[in-house]
Motif scaffolding. Structure first.
Motif, PDB file in Angstrom:
ATOM      1  N   LEU A  31       9.339   7.427   5.063  1.00 35.53           N
ATOM      2  CA  LEU A  31       7.969   7.085   4.724  1.00 35.53           C
ATOM      3  C   LEU A  31       7.009   7.646   5.766  1.00 35.53           C
ATOM      4  O   LEU A  31       7.331   7.745   6.944  1.00 35.53           O
ATOM      5  N   SER A  32       5.801   7.980   5.299  1.00 41.24           N
ATOM      6  CA  SER A  32       4.745   8.472   6.184  1.00 41.24           C
ATOM      7  C   SER A  32       3.570   7.505   6.121  1.00 41.24           C
ATOM      8  O   SER A  32       3.123   7.127   5.031  1.00 41.24           O
ATOM      9  N   VAL A  33       3.076   7.094   7.285  1.00 42.58           N
ATOM     10  CA  VAL A  33       1.945   6.162   7.340  1.00 42.58           C
ATOM     11  C   VAL A  33       0.661   6.936   7.583  1.00 42.58           C
ATOM     12  O   VAL A  33       0.547   7.695   8.558  1.00 42.58           O
ATOM     13  N   VAL A  34      -0.309   6.741   6.690  1.00 41.73           N
ATOM     14  CA  VAL A  34      -1.608   7.389   6.777  1.00 41.73           C
ATOM     15  C   VAL A  34      -2.657   6.327   7.088  1.00 41.73           C
ATOM     16  O   VAL A  34      -2.680   5.257   6.480  1.00 41.73           O
ATOM     17  N   THR A  35      -3.525   6.598   8.042  1.00 44.40           N
ATOM     18  CA  THR A  35      -4.603   5.669   8.359  1.00 44.40           C
ATOM     19  C   THR A  35      -5.663   5.704   7.269  1.00 44.40           C
ATOM     20  O   THR A  35      -6.203   6.758   6.949  1.00 44.40           O
ATOM     21  N   ALA A  81      -7.627   0.532   2.752  1.00 40.80           N
ATOM     22  CA  ALA A  81      -6.373   0.218   2.058  1.00 40.80           C
ATOM     23  C   ALA A  81      -5.921  -1.225   2.291  1.00 40.80           C
ATOM     24  O   ALA A  81      -5.914  -1.714   3.423  1.00 40.80           O
ATOM     25  N   GLY A  82      -5.534  -1.892   1.217  1.00 43.32           N
ATOM     26  CA  GLY A  82      -4.884  -3.185   1.314  1.00 43.32           C
ATOM     27  C   GLY A  82      -5.810  -4.335   1.652  1.00 43.32           C
ATOM     28  O   GLY A  82      -7.010  -4.160   1.881  1.00 43.32           O
ATOM     29  N   THR A 113       0.818  -1.218   0.000  1.00 42.34           N
ATOM     30  CA  THR A 113       0.000   0.000   0.000  1.00 42.34           C
ATOM     31  C   THR A 113       0.851   1.268   0.000  1.00 42.34           C
ATOM     32  O   THR A 113       0.399   2.324   0.434  1.00 42.34           O
ATOM     33  N   THR A 114       2.086   1.148  -0.482  1.00 43.30           N
ATOM     34  CA  THR A 114       2.983   2.303  -0.551  1.00 43.30           C
ATOM     35  C   THR A 114       2.902   2.957  -1.920  1.00 43.30           C
ATOM     36  O   THR A 114       3.027   2.302  -2.946  1.00 43.30           O
ATOM     37  N   GLU A 115       2.664   4.253  -1.914  1.00 46.76           N
ATOM     38  CA  GLU A 115       2.706   5.056  -3.135  1.00 46.76           C
ATOM     39  C   GLU A 115       3.613   6.243  -2.859  1.00 46.76           C
ATOM     40  O   GLU A 115       3.286   7.103  -2.028  1.00 46.76           O
ATOM     41  N   GLY A 116       4.749   6.264  -3.541  1.00 42.32           N
ATOM     42  CA  GLY A 116       5.711   7.324  -3.280  1.00 42.32           C
ATOM     43  C   GLY A 116       6.249   7.213  -1.870  1.00 42.32           C
ATOM     44  O   GLY A 116       6.789   6.180  -1.478  1.00 42.32           O
ATOM     45  N   ASP A 117       6.060   8.269  -1.087  1.00 44.08           N
ATOM     46  CA  ASP A 117       6.541   8.289   0.297  1.00 44.08           C
ATOM     47  C   ASP A 117       5.433   8.023   1.303  1.00 44.08           C
ATOM     48  O   ASP A 117       5.631   8.198   2.507  1.00 44.08           O
ATOM     49  N   THR A 118       4.260   7.587   0.816  1.00 41.27           N
ATOM     50  CA  THR A 118       3.105   7.405   1.691  1.00 41.27           C
ATOM     51  C   THR A 118       2.667   5.945   1.743  1.00 41.27           C
ATOM     52  O   THR A 118       2.537   5.290   0.711  1.00 41.27           O
TER      53      THR A 118
END
Length: 243
Positions: A206-210, A214-215, A143-148
């Motif tokens: 990396l930054s994790v967003v709730t 996702a996924g 579920t990583t796109e770029g730095d997120t």
């Protein structure tokens, strides 16, 4: 005792083999790389013949609906060979809460594998484990796109592969359960929280967003992937494993 470990060259299988051999038992790893094909049946009868216990750790090469056919065919092939070979105990590794996530094809396939074993001719043990600590990087990458990284708040209770292998080996050495043993790590995390902890420990920006959509774990309802009340709790904590 003599053990045939199907999928014995993999992450869990190789460790199970080490545990059995350290206990003074004869354990042989079988996989495609050793000439044993549990789909075509090539080499299967010879692999299980005379084994006291067969431990099936082979996994489907895909996680989509094709996994249903994989487990149906492989289990039919193995159980037929085990009956001919006089096997007295058949062990598989499954997933805690697997029967409560019908939205995931792979989980439905693992339920099918369990059902085939239950209705088969060989006394059995089903070991259901929570999510492996070793799979966290793959979970992040999905579920990583770029730095997120986007992750849901799904509660999970990760367990170390070394602990899983040790308990699988112990179960194989014991009498057939003709039932399920649930195993889990000691700590429960929300998946997004665990993702932040993992990312922070590794650095990399990396930054994790709730994101509860996702996924694959977005298909999970409530805390079904955490240990039920009767579970055996393994000792390794995620923070210690990560370190």
């Amino acid at each position: 005792m003599k053990f045939a470990v199907i999928g014995g060259t993999g992450r869990i299988g190789s460790r199970v083999l080490e545990n059995l051999e350290a206990s003074g038992h004869q354990a042989v790893a079988h996989s495609l790389s050793t000439g044993v094909d549990i789909i075509t049946g090539q080499g299967v009868e010879a692999a299980v013949d005379g084994a006291d216990c067969v431990i099936n750790l082979a996994n489907s090469p895909t996680f989509d609906d094709a996994s249903l056919a994989f487990f149906q065919t492989s289990m039919d092939t193995l159980l037929t060979a085990c009956r001919k070979g006089g096997v007295r105990h058949f062990v598989i590794l499954s997933i805690v809460g697997v029967d409560q996530v019908p939205g995931l094809d792979y989980y439905r396939a693992k339920v099918l594998q369990e059902d085939i074993l239950r209705s088969g001719p060989i006394p059995y043990s089903i070991i259901r484990a929570t999510q492996f600590m070793e799979f966290m990087d793959a979970t992040l990458s999905m579920t990583t796109e770029g730095d997120t990284v986007r992750l849901p708040r799904t509660p999970i209770q990760p367990i170390a592969a070394a602990d899983v292998a040790r308990i699988v080996a112990e179960a194989a050495l014991g009498s057939p359960l003709n039932g399920i043993l649930n195993i889990a790590g000691p700590d429960v995390y929300a998946l997004d929280e665990l993702g932040r902890f993992t990312v922070a420990s590794k650095g990399g920006g990396l930054s994790v967003v709730t994101d509860d959509t996702a996924g694959m774990f977005a298909a999970v309802s409530g805390d079904v992937l955490t240990a039920p009340a009767d579970a055996r709790i393994a000792p390794t904590r995620y923070a210690d494993w990560l370190a």
